[in-house]
Design a protein around this motif. Structure first.
Motif, PDB file in Angstrom:
ATOM      1  N   ALA A  49      21.166 -40.556  49.285  1.00 50.07           N
ATOM      2  CA  ALA A  49      20.994 -41.042  47.914  1.00 50.07           C
ATOM      3  C   ALA A  49      22.243 -40.801  47.077  1.00 50.07           C
ATOM      4  O   ALA A  49      22.638 -41.668  46.283  1.00 50.07           O
ATOM      5  N   ILE A  50      22.863 -39.660  47.241  1.00 54.71           N
ATOM      6  CA  ILE A  50      24.081 -39.356  46.481  1.00 54.71           C
ATOM      7  C   ILE A  50      25.188 -40.347  46.827  1.00 54.71           C
ATOM      8  O   ILE A  50      25.960 -40.753  45.972  1.00 54.71           O
ATOM      9  N   GLY A  51      25.237 -40.763  48.077  1.00 53.53           N
ATOM     10  CA  GLY A  51      26.288 -41.670  48.525  1.00 53.53           C
ATOM     11  C   GLY A  51      26.057 -43.129  48.183  1.00 53.53           C
ATOM     12  O   GLY A  51      26.980 -43.939  48.299  1.00 53.53           O
ATOM     13  N   MET A  52      24.849 -43.470  47.770  1.00 51.01           N
ATOM     14  CA  MET A  52      24.557 -44.872  47.470  1.00 51.01           C
ATOM     15  C   MET A  52      25.193 -45.272  46.136  1.00 51.01           C
ATOM     16  O   MET A  52      24.909 -44.674  45.106  1.00 51.01           O
ATOM     17  N   ASP A  95      24.955 -48.364  44.790  1.00 46.62           N
ATOM     18  CA  ASP A  95      24.220 -49.413  44.089  1.00 46.62           C
ATOM     19  C   ASP A  95      22.814 -48.986  43.667  1.00 46.62           C
ATOM     20  O   ASP A  95      22.017 -49.813  43.258  1.00 46.62           O
ATOM     21  N   TRP A  96      22.506 -47.710  43.766  1.00 45.14           N
ATOM     22  CA  TRP A  96      21.188 -47.229  43.348  1.00 45.14           C
ATOM     23  C   TRP A  96      21.205 -46.910  41.865  1.00 45.14           C
ATOM     24  O   TRP A  96      22.164 -46.340  41.338  1.00 45.14           O
ATOM     25  N   GLY A  97      20.108 -47.249  41.208  1.00 45.13           N
ATOM     26  CA  GLY A  97      19.957 -46.969  39.789  1.00 45.13           C
ATOM     27  C   GLY A  97      18.960 -45.847  39.555  1.00 45.13           C
ATOM     28  O   GLY A  97      18.548 -45.133  40.477  1.00 45.13           O
ATOM     29  N   MET A  98      18.552 -45.716  38.314  1.00 42.59           N
ATOM     30  CA  MET A  98      17.629 -44.651  37.925  1.00 42.59           C
ATOM     31  C   MET A  98      16.291 -44.766  38.656  1.00 42.59           C
ATOM     32  O   MET A  98      15.692 -43.747  39.000  1.00 42.59           O
ATOM     33  N   ASP A  99      15.825 -45.991  38.877  1.00 45.31           N
ATOM     34  CA  ASP A  99      14.533 -46.178  39.536  1.00 45.31           C
ATOM     35  C   ASP A  99      14.524 -45.621  40.953  1.00 45.31           C
ATOM     36  O   ASP A  99      13.489 -45.140  41.425  1.00 45.31           O
ATOM     37  N   GLU A 100      15.639 -45.682  41.636  1.00 48.67           N
ATOM     38  CA  GLU A 100      15.726 -45.146  42.991  1.00 48.67           C
ATOM     39  C   GLU A 100      16.051 -43.655  42.999  1.00 48.67           C
ATOM     40  O   GLU A 100      15.591 -42.921  43.876  1.00 48.67           O
ATOM     41  N   LEU A 101      16.834 -43.205  42.037  1.00 45.17           N
ATOM     42  CA  LEU A 101      17.304 -41.816  42.045  1.00 45.17           C
ATOM     43  C   LEU A 101      16.322 -40.823  41.443  1.00 45.17           C
ATOM     44  O   LEU A 101      16.234 -39.676  41.906  1.00 45.17           O
ATOM     45  N   LEU A 102      15.595 -41.225  40.420  1.00 46.43           N
ATOM     46  CA  LEU A 102      14.685 -40.286  39.759  1.00 46.43           C
ATOM     47  C   LEU A 102      13.631 -39.723  40.718  1.00 46.43           C
ATOM     48  O   LEU A 102      13.381 -38.504  40.694  1.00 46.43           O
ATOM     49  N   PRO A 103      13.028 -40.532  41.595  1.00 41.82           N
ATOM     50  CA  PRO A 103      12.088 -39.935  42.558  1.00 41.82           C
ATOM     51  C   PRO A 103      12.750 -38.918  43.500  1.00 41.82           C
ATOM     52  O   PRO A 103      12.121 -37.925  43.884  1.00 41.82           O
ATOM     53  N   ILE A 104      14.015 -39.131  43.822  1.00 41.48           N
ATOM     54  CA  ILE A 104      14.732 -38.174  44.674  1.00 41.48           C
ATOM     55  C   ILE A 104      14.959 -36.867  43.915  1.00 41.48           C
ATOM     56  O   ILE A 104      14.857 -35.782  44.495  1.00 41.48           O
ATOM     57  N   VAL A 105      15.243 -36.963  42.637  1.00 41.51           N
ATOM     58  CA  VAL A 105      15.386 -35.756  41.814  1.00 41.51           C
ATOM     59  C   VAL A 105      14.081 -34.965  41.844  1.00 41.51           C
ATOM     60  O   VAL A 105      14.087 -33.736  42.019  1.00 41.51           O
ATOM     61  N   MET A 106      12.960 -35.658  41.696  1.00 43.74           N
ATOM     62  CA  MET A 106      11.659 -34.988  41.720  1.00 43.74           C
ATOM     63  C   MET A 106      11.396 -34.375  43.104  1.00 43.74           C
ATOM     64  O   MET A 106      10.885 -33.257  43.192  1.00 43.74           O
ATOM     65  N   GLU A 107      11.763 -35.086  44.148  1.00 42.20           N
ATOM     66  CA  GLU A 107      11.609 -34.552  45.505  1.00 42.20           C
ATOM     67  C   GLU A 107      12.478 -33.319  45.727  1.00 42.20           C
ATOM     68  O   GLU A 107      12.111 -32.435  46.503  1.00 42.20           O
ATOM     69  N   THR A 108      13.609 -33.275  45.061  1.00 37.68           N
ATOM     70  CA  THR A 108      14.477 -32.105  45.174  1.00 37.68           C
ATOM     71  C   THR A 108      13.743 -30.869  44.671  1.00 37.68           C
ATOM     72  O   THR A 108      13.796 -29.806  45.294  1.00 37.68           O
ATOM     73  N   GLY A 109      13.056 -31.022  43.559  1.00 36.09           N
ATOM     74  CA  GLY A 109      12.256 -29.908  43.034  1.00 36.09           C
ATOM     75  C   GLY A 109      11.143 -29.515  43.982  1.00 36.09           C
ATOM     76  O   GLY A 109      10.888 -28.320  44.207  1.00 36.09           O
ATOM     77  N   GLU A 110      10.482 -30.508  44.564  1.00 26.98           N
ATOM     78  CA  GLU A 110       9.414 -30.232  45.520  1.00 26.98           C
ATOM     79  C   GLU A 110       9.957 -29.529  46.761  1.00 26.98           C
ATOM     80  O   GLU A 110       9.330 -28.590  47.273  1.00 26.98           O
ATOM     81  N   ALA A 111      11.105 -29.976  47.244  1.00 31.58           N
ATOM     82  CA  ALA A 111      11.722 -29.341  48.414  1.00 31.58           C
ATOM     83  C   ALA A 111      12.103 -27.905  48.098  1.00 31.58           C
ATOM     84  O   ALA A 111      11.966 -27.010  48.944  1.00 31.58           O
ATOM     85  N   SER A 112      12.560 -27.669  46.888  1.00 33.31           N
ATOM     86  CA  SER A 112      12.931 -26.319  46.478  1.00 33.31           C
ATOM     87  C   SER A 112      11.713 -25.397  46.483  1.00 33.31           C
ATOM     88  O   SER A 112      11.772 -24.281  47.012  1.00 33.31           O
ATOM     89  N   LEU A 113      10.614 -25.868  45.917  1.00 34.09           N
ATOM     90  CA  LEU A 113       9.396 -25.057  45.901  1.00 34.09           C
ATOM     91  C   LEU A 113       8.892 -24.794  47.312  1.00 34.09           C
ATOM     92  O   LEU A 113       8.492 -23.676  47.644  1.00 34.09           O
TER      93      LEU A 113
END
Length: 92
Positions: free
Chosen positions: A52-55, A57-75
């Protein structure tokens, strides 16, 4: 890196949230793995997050769920490390 630094401010911010988030997850995952505990879902998430970081052409719609998943992965990884630490101290 040039694409990342020159990206739209919102996109750059989301990507840095992911990047710094997985840095923390990686630290937890490393310590848990040293105690013999790993989680395949957390490991798979590292690939997803780096992709995702390397993409470019991705916008907020694609990246925001990954941000949320980052929090879930951390927990999930903190719980894994807690389990590893408890097991280590019980057997020590």
């Amino acid at each position: 890196m040039n694409d990342l630094w020159n990206a739209d401010e919102d996109i750059r911010s989301l990507k840095f949230l992911i990047l710094f988030g997985i840095r923390g997850v990686a630290a937890y995952a490393y310590h848990a793995s040293r105690l013999g505990y790993t989680d395949i879902d957390v490991n798979k998430f590292f690939y997803k997050a780096l992709f995702a970081i390397g993409m470019t052409d991705w916008g907020m719609d694609e990246l925001l769920p990954i941000v949320m998943e980052t929090g879930e992965a951390s927990l999930k990884c903190m719980a894994l490390l807690d389990k590893a630490n408890r097991h280590f101290h019980e057997t020590a």
